[in-house]
Design a protein around this motif. Structure first.
Motif, PDB file in Angstrom:
ATOM      1  N   PRO A   4       0.669  -1.442   0.015  1.00  0.00           N
ATOM      2  CA  PRO A   4      -0.101   0.223   0.046  1.00  0.00           C
ATOM      3  C   PRO A   4       0.698   1.093   0.518  1.00  0.00           C
ATOM      4  CG  PRO A   4       0.380  -1.192   2.083  1.00  0.00           C
ATOM      5  CD  PRO A   4       0.956  -1.685   1.413  1.00  0.00           C
ATOM      6  N   ILE A   5       0.348   2.350  -0.467  1.00  0.00           N
ATOM      7  CA  ILE A   5       0.610   3.732  -0.268  1.00  0.00           C
ATOM      8  C   ILE A   5       0.235   3.623   1.022  1.00  0.00           C
ATOM      9  CG2 ILE A   5       0.975   6.031  -0.677  1.00  0.00           C
ATOM     10  CD1 ILE A   5       2.069   3.926  -2.299  1.00  0.00           C
ATOM     11  N   GLY A   6       1.735   4.776   1.706  1.00  0.00           N
ATOM     12  CA  GLY A   6       1.189   5.726   2.910  1.00  0.00           C
ATOM     13  C   GLY A   6       1.277   4.230   4.214  1.00  0.00           C
ATOM     14  N   GLY A   7       0.594   4.903   5.612  1.00  0.00           N
ATOM     15  CA  GLY A   7       0.245   4.525   6.782  1.00  0.00           C
ATOM     16  C   GLY A   7       0.987   4.433   7.853  1.00  0.00           C
ATOM     17  N   GLU A   8       0.649   3.573   8.900  1.00  0.00           N
ATOM     18  CA  GLU A   8       1.644   3.542   9.786  1.00  0.00           C
ATOM     19  C   GLU A   8       2.902   3.453   9.855  1.00  0.00           C
ATOM     20  OE1 GLU A   8       1.052   2.728  14.963  1.00  0.00           O
ATOM     21  OE2 GLU A   8      -0.826   3.999  13.456  1.00  0.00           O
ATOM     22  N   THR A   9       3.489   2.854   9.454  1.00  0.00           N
ATOM     23  CA  THR A   9       4.518   2.441   9.179  1.00  0.00           C
ATOM     24  C   THR A   9       5.244   2.163   7.593  1.00  0.00           C
ATOM     25  OG1 THR A   9       5.025   1.142  11.330  1.00  0.00           O
ATOM     26  CG2 THR A   9       6.619   0.789   9.355  1.00  0.00           C
ATOM     27  N   VAL A  10       6.127   3.019   7.034  1.00  0.00           N
ATOM     28  CA  VAL A  10       6.334   2.791   5.589  1.00  0.00           C
ATOM     29  C   VAL A  10       7.925   3.120   5.317  1.00  0.00           C
ATOM     30  CG1 VAL A  10       7.254   5.330   4.034  1.00  0.00           C
ATOM     31  CG2 VAL A  10       4.916   4.787   4.588  1.00  0.00           C
ATOM     32  N   LEU A  11       8.295   2.446   4.719  1.00  0.00           N
ATOM     33  CA  LEU A  11       9.127   2.049   4.474  1.00  0.00           C
ATOM     34  C   LEU A  11      10.245   3.059   3.776  1.00  0.00           C
ATOM     35  CD1 LEU A  11      11.666  -0.597   3.939  1.00  0.00           C
ATOM     36  CD2 LEU A  11      10.846  -1.484   2.198  1.00  0.00           C
ATOM     37  N   PHE A  12      11.319   2.883   4.253  1.00  0.00           N
ATOM     38  CA  PHE A  12      11.712   4.267   2.946  1.00  0.00           C
ATOM     39  C   PHE A  12      12.766   3.677   2.316  1.00  0.00           C
ATOM     40  CE2 PHE A  12      15.146   7.886   1.986  1.00  0.00           C
ATOM     41  CZ  PHE A  12      13.985   8.408   1.548  1.00  0.00           C
ATOM     42  N   VAL A  13      12.919   3.286   1.417  1.00  0.00           N
ATOM     43  CA  VAL A  13      14.427   3.431   0.293  1.00  0.00           C
ATOM     44  C   VAL A  13      14.947   4.339  -0.604  1.00  0.00           C
ATOM     45  CG1 VAL A  13      14.372   1.539  -1.823  1.00  0.00           C
ATOM     46  CG2 VAL A  13      12.183   1.743  -0.173  1.00  0.00           C
ATOM     47  N   ASP A  14      16.022   4.185  -0.059  1.00  0.00           N
ATOM     48  CA  ASP A  14      17.313   5.059  -0.848  1.00  0.00           C
ATOM     49  C   ASP A  14      17.172   5.035  -2.058  1.00  0.00           C
ATOM     50  OD1 ASP A  14      20.354   5.467  -0.126  1.00  0.00           O
ATOM     51  OD2 ASP A  14      20.500   4.251  -1.828  1.00  0.00           O
ATOM     52  N   CYS A  15      17.763   6.211  -2.903  1.00  0.00           N
ATOM     53  CA  CYS A  15      17.934   6.142  -4.072  1.00  0.00           C
ATOM     54  C   CYS A  15      18.508   5.037  -5.224  1.00  0.00           C
ATOM     55  CB  CYS A  15      18.486   7.565  -4.712  1.00  0.00           C
ATOM     56  SG  CYS A  15      17.746   8.728  -4.632  1.00  0.00           S
ATOM     57  N   GLU A  16      19.709   4.757  -4.831  1.00  0.00           N
ATOM     58  CA  GLU A  16      20.992   4.074  -5.238  1.00  0.00           C
ATOM     59  C   GLU A  16      19.802   2.032  -4.809  1.00  0.00           C
ATOM     60  OE1 GLU A  16      23.250   3.987  -6.597  1.00  0.00           O
ATOM     61  OE2 GLU A  16      24.839   2.464  -6.526  1.00  0.00           O
ATOM     62  N   ALA A  17      19.257   2.388  -4.303  1.00  0.00           N
ATOM     63  CA  ALA A  17      18.740   0.708  -3.809  1.00  0.00           C
ATOM     64  C   ALA A  17      17.403   0.752  -4.891  1.00  0.00           C
ATOM     65  CB  ALA A  17      18.569   0.428  -2.656  1.00  0.00           C
ATOM     66  N   ALA A  18      15.727   2.004  -4.856  1.00  0.00           N
ATOM     67  CA  ALA A  18      15.343   2.359  -5.862  1.00  0.00           C
ATOM     68  C   ALA A  18      15.231   1.935  -7.219  1.00  0.00           C
ATOM     69  CB  ALA A  18      14.123   3.759  -5.829  1.00  0.00           C
ATOM     70  N   PHE A  19      16.605   2.596  -7.680  1.00  0.00           N
ATOM     71  CA  PHE A  19      16.753   2.488  -8.898  1.00  0.00           C
ATOM     72  C   PHE A  19      17.863   1.961  -9.089  1.00  0.00           C
ATOM     73  CE2 PHE A  19      15.795   6.737  -7.432  1.00  0.00           C
ATOM     74  CZ  PHE A  19      14.229   6.571  -8.665  1.00  0.00           C
ATOM     75  N   TYR A  20      18.402   0.785  -8.296  1.00  0.00           N
ATOM     76  CA  TYR A  20      19.925   0.585  -9.235  1.00  0.00           C
ATOM     77  C   TYR A  20      19.286  -0.989  -8.991  1.00  0.00           C
ATOM     78  CZ  TYR A  20      23.851  -1.000  -9.862  1.00  0.00           C
ATOM     79  OH  TYR A  20      25.561  -2.027 -10.739  1.00  0.00           O
ATOM     80  N   ARG A  21      20.150  -0.681  -7.359  1.00  0.00           N
ATOM     81  CA  ARG A  21      19.636  -1.923  -6.669  1.00  0.00           C
ATOM     82  C   ARG A  21      18.567  -3.103  -6.173  1.00  0.00           C
ATOM     83  NH1 ARG A  21      21.806  -5.947  -5.977  1.00  0.00           N
ATOM     84  NH2 ARG A  21      22.792  -5.833  -3.511  1.00  0.00           N
ATOM     85  N   THR A  22      17.239  -3.328  -7.008  1.00  0.00           N
ATOM     86  CA  THR A  22      16.684  -3.100  -6.943  1.00  0.00           C
ATOM     87  C   THR A  22      16.049  -4.388  -6.294  1.00  0.00           C
ATOM     88  OG1 THR A  22      16.653  -3.705  -9.070  1.00  0.00           O
ATOM     89  CG2 THR A  22      15.372  -1.571  -9.102  1.00  0.00           C
ATOM     90  N   SER A  23      16.684  -5.359  -6.415  1.00  0.00           N
ATOM     91  CA  SER A  23      17.096  -6.486  -5.647  1.00  0.00           C
ATOM     92  C   SER A  23      16.719  -6.307  -3.943  1.00  0.00           C
ATOM     93  CB  SER A  23      17.590  -7.848  -5.786  1.00  0.00           C
ATOM     94  OG  SER A  23      19.216  -7.259  -5.656  1.00  0.00           O
ATOM     95  N   LEU A  24      17.540  -5.205  -3.755  1.00  0.00           N
ATOM     96  CA  LEU A  24      17.683  -5.309  -2.125  1.00  0.00           C
ATOM     97  C   LEU A  24      16.538  -4.594  -1.530  1.00  0.00           C
ATOM     98  CD1 LEU A  24      18.652  -5.372   0.790  1.00  0.00           C
ATOM     99  CD2 LEU A  24      20.290  -2.781  -0.833  1.00  0.00           C
ATOM    100  N   PRO A  25      15.622  -3.102  -2.299  1.00  0.00           N
ATOM    101  CA  PRO A  25      14.190  -3.096  -1.641  1.00  0.00           C
ATOM    102  C   PRO A  25      13.791  -4.150  -1.202  1.00  0.00           C
ATOM    103  CG  PRO A  25      15.051  -1.516  -3.429  1.00  0.00           C
ATOM    104  CD  PRO A  25      15.968  -2.799  -2.905  1.00  0.00           C
ATOM    105  N   ARG A  26      13.507  -4.865  -2.415  1.00  0.00           N
ATOM    106  CA  ARG A  26      12.776  -6.424  -3.411  1.00  0.00           C
ATOM    107  C   ARG A  26      12.173  -7.509  -2.034  1.00  0.00           C
ATOM    108  NH1 ARG A  26       9.640  -7.343  -6.726  1.00  0.00           N
ATOM    109  NH2 ARG A  26       8.723  -9.581  -6.643  1.00  0.00           N
ATOM    110  N   ALA A  27      13.820  -7.788  -1.753  1.00  0.00           N
ATOM    111  CA  ALA A  27      14.350  -8.464  -0.511  1.00  0.00           C
ATOM    112  C   ALA A  27      13.460  -7.893   0.832  1.00  0.00           C
ATOM    113  CB  ALA A  27      15.313  -8.740  -0.692  1.00  0.00           C
ATOM    114  N   VAL A  28      13.724  -7.043   1.035  1.00  0.00           N
ATOM    115  CA  VAL A  28      13.550  -5.957   2.382  1.00  0.00           C
ATOM    116  C   VAL A  28      12.453  -6.692   2.748  1.00  0.00           C
ATOM    117  CG1 VAL A  28      13.600  -4.344   3.622  1.00  0.00           C
ATOM    118  CG2 VAL A  28      15.948  -5.228   2.483  1.00  0.00           C
ATOM    119  N   ALA A  29      11.332  -5.851   1.015  1.00  0.00           N
ATOM    120  CA  ALA A  29      10.007  -6.013   1.667  1.00  0.00           C
ATOM    121  C   ALA A  29       9.250  -7.465   1.600  1.00  0.00           C
ATOM    122  CB  ALA A  29       8.905  -5.547   0.281  1.00  0.00           C
ATOM    123  N   GLN A  30       9.746  -7.936   0.955  1.00  0.00           N
ATOM    124  CA  GLN A  30       9.730  -9.306   1.188  1.00  0.00           C
ATOM    125  C   GLN A  30       9.341 -10.464   2.666  1.00  0.00           C
ATOM    126  OE1 GLN A  30      11.166 -10.714  -2.612  1.00  0.00           O
ATOM    127  NE2 GLN A  30       9.227 -12.469  -2.655  1.00  0.00           N
TER     128      GLN A  30
END
Ligand code: SF4
Length: 425
Positions: free
Chosen positions: A160-186
């Protein structure tokens, strides 16, 4: 009046006055113990790059002997790791590590800000920050940095967008090391942690601040705070150490009591989930590994136990720890904008870090900092035998039985770009 001839320009006098007590505390002691732990000094052996010089410059500026143009380049030679502050006997003698310590990192940040204010910008930093403001996220290799791509990594994860807790994803991770935030979220989903993503996520502003661009950093921060306000956020989970420092130290300075969000690092969240049995690591990872403490997590924020607890919980992983476990941990050389302005020094420091890993006869160096990963990866691949560099959260995801299609940092950097070149794009 022209500073540099013994006459003091009022702006220089005001700046030197702000840092005077910190500078004299160091300059008058003259022991220079910090040189032994400074990662830049270990590589360049140049006295102008020592923490002592950073303080001595302030004293010289106060006396009208130097002006900011003379010394702005000295202050580039700092990763803001904080090792000097911890090693400094002025801190040790006070006996209270975190309440009365030498504040060399603050001196560096303040002098960089003064350099920007006086028009003594460093060229690559300037380009980097201009590009960040244009796209609202940092320049990242040749990957298109745009809001429409900021959540591409989360495709099909149903977040979801927003909510009580938000995962903040660094620029390098969001655009380039995309497997990292994906792993974290899962992993977080598997552990039953409820969280959402930001509506419109801009750069945290930390790198701009580290380079001295205070107003620009604040501009980015104001947007992010407004976004959290709009989506009812009360708690942030960060996956990147620089973000963690920026949210816990600089945002409170910007906004005072208005910044009332709880900030946690994902390593603490995951270590707790493992401890409480909400996350089970069952898939063996038969590797021999050591851990790279990101400076901002360990030396700056004291987070060094949670990652070790996590690594020891991974079945099949043989963990060999470094001798410098707590505040004496080694630096990758990637922080404080050094990699953008002086990439060759970062590369040399990363190589030094890999040499220490090689002494432990490991085949894996595990990091928890997406920014350190790129130079460490390059240094690891350059070794014979090679040492692979992985993020700890990707290993957790694998051991929890999740699929991680890793984006390899080395593959992209060998295709012709460095972080500094990215800034020029
Ligand atoms: S250890 Fe501290 S006081 Fe001593 S020279 Fe280094 S920064 Fe200055």
């Amino acid at each position: 009046m022209e500073p540099g001839n013994g006459q003091v320009d009022p702006a220089h006098a005001e700046q030197a006055g702000k840092l005077r007590d910190l500078a004299y505390g160091c300059f008058s002691s003259g022991h220079k113990f910090c040189r032994n732990v400074c990662p830049v000094m270990q590589v360049t052996q140049n006295e102008n790059h020592s923490p002592t010089a950073f303080h001595a410059n302030v004293v010289a500026m106060e006396q009208g002997l130097l002006k900011i143009d003379d010394v702005a380049d000295d202050y580039v030679h700092c990763t803001q790791c904080g090792a000097c502050e911890l090693r400094c006997p002025n801190t040790l003698m006070a006996g209270e590590f975190y309440r009365a310590r030498t504040r060399t990192v603050d001196v560096v940040k303040s002098m960089r800000a003064f350099a920007v204010e006086q028009g003594a910008d460093r060229p690559n930093w300037k380009r980097w920050v201009e590009a960040t403001l244009e796209h609202k996220n940092e320049p990242v290799l040749d990957v298109p940095v745009a809001q429409e791509n900021v959540r591409t990594w989360a495709k099909d994860l149903d977040l979801p967008i927003g909510g009580e807790t938000v995962l903040f994803v660094d620029c390098e991770a969001a655009f380039y090391r995309t497997s990292l935030p994906r792993a974290v979220a899962q992993v977080l989903q598997l552990a039953g942690v409820e969280f959402g993503l930001m509506g419109e996520q801009w750069c945290c502003g930390g790198p701009a601040l580290e380079m001295g661009y205070v107003d620009q950093s604040r501009f980015l921060a104001e947007h992010n705070l407004a976004d959290w306000r709009a989506t009812g956020t009360k708690r942030l989970i960060t996956l990147e150490p620089h973000d963690y420092v920026h949210f816990t130290e600089d945002y409170p300075r910007y906004f005072g009591d208005d910044f009332d969000l709880e900030v946690v690092h994902v390593l603490d969240v995951v270590a707790e989930a493992i401890r409480e049995g909400r996350l089970e690591l069952t898939v063996p990872i038969p590797r021999v590994a050591t851990y790279h403490d990101p400076c901002r997590l360990n030396k700056r924020k004291g987070i060094h136990q949670a990652p070790r607890e996590i690594l020891r919980a991974i079945p099949g992983l043989e963990f060999r720890d470094v001798d410098h476990v707590t505040q004496w941990s080694y630096c990758s050389g990637a922080g404080g904008g050094l990699m953008i302005e002086k990439p060759h020094i970062t590369a040399a420091i990363s190589d030094q870090r890999l040499a220490r890993a090689a002494e432990l006869d490991v085949d894996l160096l595990v990091s928890a900092c997406v920014w350190s990963e790129r130079p460490l990866t390059n240094a690891g691949y350059a070794r014979d035998p090679q040492i692979e560099v992985r993020d700890i959260m990707e290993l957790v995801a694998e051991s929890a039985g999740l699929q991680v299609d890793r984006v390899d940092g080395h593959a992209a950097t060998t295709h012709g770009s460095t972080a500094a070149e990215g800034a020029q794009a």
